[in-house]
Every structure is written in C-alpha cells, then in structure tokens.
Design an enzyme around this catalytic site. Sequence first.
Site, short mmCIF file in Angstrom:
data_model
loop_
_atom_site.label_atom_id
_atom_site.label_comp_id
_atom_site.label_asym_id
_atom_site.label_seq_id
_atom_site.Cartn_x
_atom_site.Cartn_y
_atom_site.Cartn_z
N SER A 20 -9.75 -0.64 7.27
CA SER A 20 -9.20 -0.65 5.92
C SER A 20 -8.47 -1.93 5.56
O SER A 20 -8.16 -2.15 4.39
CB SER A 20 -8.25 0.54 5.75
OG SER A 20 -8.93 1.76 5.91
N SER A 41 -9.37 1.80 3.03
CA SER A 41 -8.55 2.61 2.14
C SER A 41 -7.55 1.76 1.35
O SER A 41 -6.95 2.24 0.39
CB SER A 41 -7.78 3.66 2.95
OG SER A 41 -6.94 3.05 3.92
N LYS A 87 0.85 -1.19 0.00
CA LYS A 87 0.00 0.00 0.00
C LYS A 87 0.88 1.24 0.00
O LYS A 87 1.88 1.31 0.74
CB LYS A 87 -0.92 -0.03 1.22
CG LYS A 87 -1.93 1.10 1.30
CD LYS A 87 -2.82 0.92 2.53
CE LYS A 87 -3.85 2.01 2.68
NZ LYS A 87 -4.74 1.79 3.86
#
Length: 603
Positions: free
Chosen positions: A175, A151, A77
């Site tokens: 998330s 996210s 990420k």
Amino acid sequence: MSLAKELTISYLRDKYEAGALSPQEVMATIVDRSIADADMNIWITPPTMDAIQPYLDRLASLSKADAPLWGIPFAIKDNIDLAGVPTTAGCAEYAFTPDEHAGVVERLIAAGAIPVGKTNLDQFATGLVGTRSPYGDAHNALRPELISGGSSSGSAVSVARGQVAFSLGTDTAGSGRVPAALNRLVGYKPSLGAWPTKGVVPACASLDCVTVFAHTLADALVVDSVARGVHAEDPWSRSVVRKPSGLPERVCLPAGDLGFYGPYASEYRAAWEQAVSRLQEVCLRDGVQIVEIDVTVFAQAAAILYEGPWVAERWAALGSFIEANPGVAYLVTEQILRSGAASEYDAASVFVAMHKLQQYKLEARKLLQDAVLVMPTCGGTWTREQVLADPISTNRDMGRYTNHCNLLDLCAVAVPAGDAAPETPFGITLFALAEEEGMICGAAALLAGSDAAAVEVAAASAGAKASSSADSAALAQTTLVAVCGLHMRGYPLEKQMQGCGARFIREDESAAKYSLVKLPTSPAKPGMIKQQQGGAAIQLEIWEMPLEAFGGFTAAIPAPLGIGKVELRDGTEVPGFVCEAYAAAGAEDVTALRSWRNVVPPL
C-alpha cells in the site's frame, strides 16, 4: 507569487529562505486546491486554515536551521493518529479521537512539518485499489477514470495533486508502493520496525510499516531521517540504520516472462521491457552486474499473506469490532476480514506457515546478498468501474509483485519508470535486505541519472540528516550525541532534541571511568565526570543530530555542563554531556545508581 503545482521540500525551503513565499500563503493555496479537487475523494478530514493555524503559529518558536521540515505541509493516512482529529480507518462507526500523535507524526511535527489533513484509504487498510471506502473511491491524479491504488490512496493523490509536499501511508502488502506507481511518485518503504508504528490502526501488526510518498527520492530521505529510530513505547520498533547510498554488486531481474493484466497489459509489458533496457544500460556503464534469478520463492511468500493464517492477524485486530457491528464495514472489506476467522487457521496452521516462511526468508537472503531485486511495481491497472464490478480478482492482481516484501523482511522503494500510455504511469520497485536500504537508494539514483552521493547531498541540502560513516566523511551531515539526563526519552528536554531534528539511535553505556553526580539545580540535573582512576559505567542514550543544529544546541548548555568526548564501553568516543570537575564539591554522588533514571524517574 503563485505556488508551483509540484511541491517539494527543497522548493519550499528555497522559497522560504528567499522570502518569496510564507507558510501561511502555502497553506492557504493548499486549502483552495483541496476544495477544487473535492470530487476526487482525496480527504476524509480535509485541510482548513482553522485546523492548520496552530501549527503555523508554532513555527515562530522554531529555528529554520534547527527544524529540517520547517513549514513543510504533509498529509496523514487516516489510520494514523493526529492528536485531536478523528482517526476513522475509513469507517465512521469505528472512529475515535486520539489524545496523542502517532510516533512518526510526533517526530515530523517536532521537525517543523505542518499536518494539513487526514486522507482517504481502502477501509481498514484492506485493499490495493483505492475503491474500498465509504468516503468515495479516490480518483487517480492523472486519469480520474483509473484507480488511484490503495490502500494509501488519498495520501498518494494529495502529493500528486500538489496539495502537500509529502504524505504518510502504510504498507502491509504494497500500500505504500502501488499508489506511488499509479500516480507517478516515489514510494519509500523502510525496513520493518525502522519507523515506529505506535498510533497506527493495525492491519497485520507484525508486518505493518509507515511509508512516505514524495516526488523525489531526496525528499523521501529527508522524511526518513526524521522518522527513523527506535520508539520506547512501540513493541515493534527496532534499530535499523540506513547506510549511505551505494551501488549493489548485482541487480537481479526475474527470469522468464512476467504476467501483466488489465486494459493496458500490453502497454505495461512494453514499459517493463523498456525499463529493463534502461537498467541494463546504466548497470553496464557503472560496472554493476545484472543477473536473472528464479523468483518462485517471492511468489510463494506472497501467497502466504492472503492464502495463509496471516489473514487471521487482521481478524485478531478488528474482529471484535466487526462482530459487534455486523454490516457496518464496507461489504468486500468485511468479507476479507471475516475470512481470517476460518476454522483452518488454527494454532497449528500458524506455526506451519511460520516455519515455511522462515525457510523462504533464508532462500531470499541468499539470493539478495549484496544485491537489489527489481520488479514492476504493478503488472497493470484498472478503471474504477472494472474494480467495482470485480473487486476481489482485480485487487489480487495488484499485489502480484508487492505482497512478498514485508513477509520476507525486505526494504523497498517504488520509483517512476516512464509512462505505459499517455498519462498512465509505469513504475518499478527495488527490493533489498532489511539492513541494506542504502543499496536501493543508490540503485534508484542510478536509474534516475544521478549518483548515490548526489542523492545524499540533495537530501542533506533539504534538511535531512544524511547517514554517514568514516568512509563517507565528505557526506556527513550529522553527529552522534551521548545524553545521560533530562534530554533522554521521557524527560522534559526530549522535545529539545526532537526540535533540533535529532533522533534516538540506541541505549548504551559509558566506559567504567565516570562518576555521576546530582547537581543542586532546579530541576536537578546529572553531571558525568571522567575519573583518572576508578569510576563506573553510566547508562546513556545515543542520539543523532544534524550538524547544522549541533552548534546552537551546544552553545545553549549552561555551566558546569558542556559537550565533550564521552568514552563508550566499546572504547569509541562520541560527543556527549560532561560536567566540570569542580561541580562535584557541592553535588550528591549517585554513581552507584549508574543511571539518571534510577535517580529521578521520567514523568
């Protein structure tokens, strides 16, 4: 040979061992797949062979037996640092290029894993929908018109689309779990501090966790075994040992009706009811009690996250950038961040909320003693267009059953639980107290039709350092190792420990029965010699190492050093570095300093 669409650690290791696939071939296919899926907005820094090649070249210096993630591709990420690659957090103007890997990334690479790129996310990890990115909204892996979840949107989709075997996300409010549910994956969220967050752009630093997405729980536990452990440079890091997988005494379900939302609300309700029926069936079969509990306290805790002063923690981390760059951030993201600067979030309000939360933690601990709580991961989903039209309320709904978790210091695992509609996955999440991660693993295995032992064995066969205890010796895949010199954190041979798949457990000290000498070698090394009388307590580090790597590691230790039984201050004995007594004759006695760190400081 063609590469399977669904990549798992065990599949890739089997192919490598058989010579049916090479890491070079796997990475080339991954690059092709990422190009084919370019319009799904999965990547911010997409896979390229030029970027991947140095990590492939490094594999030649690693033994497959000693590197549990040898040749396994993973995604990161883009709020987690990968050395030499920009970290954007979803905002090009914020971007910087780190010199070092994040703590978790460093451990995974040391274990042989191959980072292939940086994935898209809701900007600054603020959102649960996957549509809040100037790099485009990441499409759902199964139905592109639906949201991917955020996210950690790109991280989940990269796994679901067969571009990596696992990926790293982060989780503050859900998330690491919501995208798992929406893309038919396992999302493992360890206890706060169990994995280091050093090198992670903070959302709420006191609540942030690094997480993993994978196709199976066994794969998630392989990654956990490498990533877990205290990091000396991380102030949020703490020692949380994952116990062996086992069943809880009770499985708790929410009492009363739950709320569902979105265009598939009725289908999600039916999928939840079916999941509950399945849960009741397997619990009855295995003698686990099912109870319904009032979950008001979890909703109250969840409300604190965005309706209390924790939004100010986001502002504390990013406010100076937003103030210096007005209008640069994604519009809805800037609105949420600026809400943390509201005047009502003064010091007094912070303490009021902290004290209220402490009471909620106490109530949750009582409810979840020897128990696992099961909830829907999400109460519904939305189309991407619906979220773009109403970004606030749709996002708020997605966190209804997730926001409480980190505030209450719980661990969690999100697992698939069938489909609510065709190609529309449904998932549930299992929660437990921070020190009871073994329970959520055992309960998740139960739901998947396995037993707890099978999960540990599957993880171990893929290279994991499965947790063990005296009562589960049959499952033991690791050994503790006491180190007192150049293999400690900060010293040159720390990377040798990491290369063997070892992880730091804790600082400790020996029984007061040892002398410490400085051997006349280059570089200087310590020798610990047990005394028949006298001696001192020598400061040590305790590491955990896979048994499959331990033999080769021990054989490579030069005389007069070796591995023997080291007696610790509590009277227990563990394998560790010792020195033959004859070496003391030509060595400097440094026992009085009690620690090699006081003799030769780390670099």
